[in-house]
Write an enzyme that holds these catalytic residues in place. Sequence first.
Site, PDB file in Angstrom:
ATOM      1  N   ARG A 279       5.883   1.928   4.909  1.00  0.00           N
ATOM      2  CA  ARG A 279       7.306   2.259   4.928  1.00  0.00           C
ATOM      3  C   ARG A 279       7.681   2.969   3.639  1.00  0.00           C
ATOM      4  O   ARG A 279       7.011   2.872   2.636  1.00  0.00           O
ATOM      5  CB  ARG A 279       8.139   0.984   5.097  1.00  0.00           C
ATOM      6  CG  ARG A 279       7.991   0.392   6.504  1.00  0.00           C
ATOM      7  CD  ARG A 279       8.799  -0.885   6.677  1.00  0.00           C
ATOM      8  NE  ARG A 279      10.196  -0.668   6.352  1.00  0.00           N
ATOM      9  CZ  ARG A 279      10.867  -1.375   5.424  1.00  0.00           C
ATOM     10  NH1 ARG A 279      10.263  -2.312   4.751  1.00  0.00           N
ATOM     11  NH2 ARG A 279      12.129  -1.125   5.207  1.00  0.00           N
TER      12      ARG A 279
ATOM     13  N   LYS B 172       2.594 -10.929   0.511  1.00  0.00           N
ATOM     14  CA  LYS B 172       2.597 -10.068   1.699  1.00  0.00           C
ATOM     15  C   LYS B 172       1.169  -9.909   2.239  1.00  0.00           C
ATOM     16  O   LYS B 172       0.237  -9.668   1.486  1.00  0.00           O
ATOM     17  CB  LYS B 172       3.175  -8.697   1.330  1.00  0.00           C
ATOM     18  CG  LYS B 172       3.214  -7.714   2.483  1.00  0.00           C
ATOM     19  CD  LYS B 172       4.072  -6.502   2.176  1.00  0.00           C
ATOM     20  CE  LYS B 172       3.949  -5.445   3.261  1.00  0.00           C
ATOM     21  NZ  LYS B 172       4.880  -4.332   3.147  1.00  0.00           N
TER      22      LYS B 172
ATOM     23  N   ARG C 298      15.479  -6.919  -3.099  1.00  0.00           N
ATOM     24  CA  ARG C 298      14.403  -7.665  -3.783  1.00  0.00           C
ATOM     25  C   ARG C 298      15.009  -8.910  -4.406  1.00  0.00           C
ATOM     26  O   ARG C 298      16.227  -9.000  -4.587  1.00  0.00           O
ATOM     27  CB  ARG C 298      13.692  -6.801  -4.818  1.00  0.00           C
ATOM     28  CG  ARG C 298      14.577  -6.290  -5.919  1.00  0.00           C
ATOM     29  CD  ARG C 298      13.760  -5.447  -6.900  1.00  0.00           C
ATOM     30  NE  ARG C 298      14.633  -4.704  -7.797  1.00  0.00           N
ATOM     31  CZ  ARG C 298      15.224  -5.230  -8.867  1.00  0.00           C
ATOM     32  NH1 ARG C 298      15.056  -6.490  -9.161  1.00  0.00           N
ATOM     33  NH2 ARG C 298      16.004  -4.492  -9.626  1.00  0.00           N
TER      34      ARG C 298
HETATM   35  C1  BTN Z   1       4.725  -1.391   5.419  1.00  0.00           C
HETATM   36  O1  BTN Z   1       4.886  -0.527   4.544  1.00  0.00           O
HETATM   37  O2  BTN Z   1       4.868  -2.589   5.176  1.00  0.00           O
HETATM   38  C2  BTN Z   1       4.324  -0.979   6.816  1.00  0.00           C
HETATM   39  C3  BTN Z   1       2.846  -0.780   6.911  1.00  0.00           C
HETATM   40  C4  BTN Z   1       2.387  -0.359   8.286  1.00  0.00           C
HETATM   41  C5  BTN Z   1       0.909  -0.032   8.311  1.00  0.00           C
HETATM   42  C6  BTN Z   1       0.407   0.218   9.702  1.00  0.00           C
HETATM   43  S1  BTN Z   1      -1.363   0.219   9.806  1.00  0.00           S
HETATM   44  C7  BTN Z   1      -1.268   0.797  11.441  1.00  0.00           C
HETATM   45  C8  BTN Z   1      -0.173   1.838  11.475  1.00  0.00           C
HETATM   46  N1  BTN Z   1      -0.683   3.127  11.087  1.00  0.00           N
HETATM   47  C9  BTN Z   1      -0.160   3.560   9.950  1.00  0.00           C
HETATM   48  O3  BTN Z   1      -0.437   4.640   9.403  1.00  0.00           O
HETATM   49  N2  BTN Z   1       0.719   2.670   9.484  1.00  0.00           N
HETATM   50  C10 BTN Z   1       0.832   1.520  10.357  1.00  0.00           C
END
Ligand code: BTN
Length: 319
Positions: free
Chosen positions: A118, A183, A316
């Site tokens: 994200r 996390k 946060r």
């Molecule tokens: C975050 O930032 O917390 C979200 C992370 C999401 C990662 C997943 S892995 C599968 C899918 N493909 C990606 O490129 N991103 C999501």
Amino acid sequence: MKSNALLSLLSDREIHSGESLAQTLGVSRTAVWKHIRKAIAEGTNIRTIRGQGYQLVSDLDLIDRDTILGELDPVTREQIQLAVLDEVDSTNAEVARQLATTRCPVVLSDCQTSGRGRRGRNWTSPKGQNLYLSLGLSIRGGFAALDGLSLVLGVAVANAIERAGGSGIGLKWPNDLFVEGQKFGGILVEIQGELQEGYVQIIAGIGINVHMTHADEVDQPWTSLARRWPDRAWSRNQLASKMIREILLAVTEFESGGFQRFRDRWQQRDVFSGLALVTRDGKLHGVGAGIDSTGNYLLSTESGVVPVRAGDISLRVSK
Ligand code: BTN
């Protein structure tokens, strides 16, 4: 040759000669040796025994399409088009490519070369260790119906992990997956476009740290399922099948009943509740007070309760 084909042959933990591996896979012994070297460099524990061959010396958790399909109930199996890949840029990007021609594509990959998180961040995606899963979903009700969907997905993924053996899974608004303050997973929801007849296409990407033990580049406290529960034999296939099922069930319930049905379930997992919080720009301070009926986070401030919208502001814990 797919490197997972070689690892599958080694997964019986017996000694295999280079010649027999080459013969079974229909490649040269040099090709086998190159793949063994690559697998070792990627962290797979393979012993080379002089004059005899190669032996896998630790358990492998390979992802496998047939195994995942076999663990799904027939209704769910019929609903999806599952692809399991050795490597891809991003499973979200792959689903976006497939959506043009495929109904309900689901993509799982052993690693990602450009995993996305994200807010434009990278998502650490080493080979063979974690879960990288994306689903292309058509949601009934247009853009307006999407409020809260990313929180619903968080509830579904947390349920799936608890069904696979985890416990006490928390959600950090909007949908980071936490256990004991660290996390271990995240969800990236991307809107692909509005279809006719009031359907919206979205891509839900889920990243879960399953076996990962090192990640120098991650700049926040993190963990993995195997770090938190080292005595469990975590299976990525089992996690994937449970997640696919929970997500499809949750989306159906969300379409018919809206976010309201999930509000309490989300709040039971709220890791911010009762904590002193501050918005990322430092302008708004308050105490975590759960979510409203559309999924905004509520901050209890000196001048009353203020809703914070996902995407606009992030929160946060204040020091
Ligand atoms: C975050 O930032 O917390 C979200 C992370 C999401 C990662 C997943 S892995 C599968 C899918 N493909 C990606 O490129 N991103 C999501």
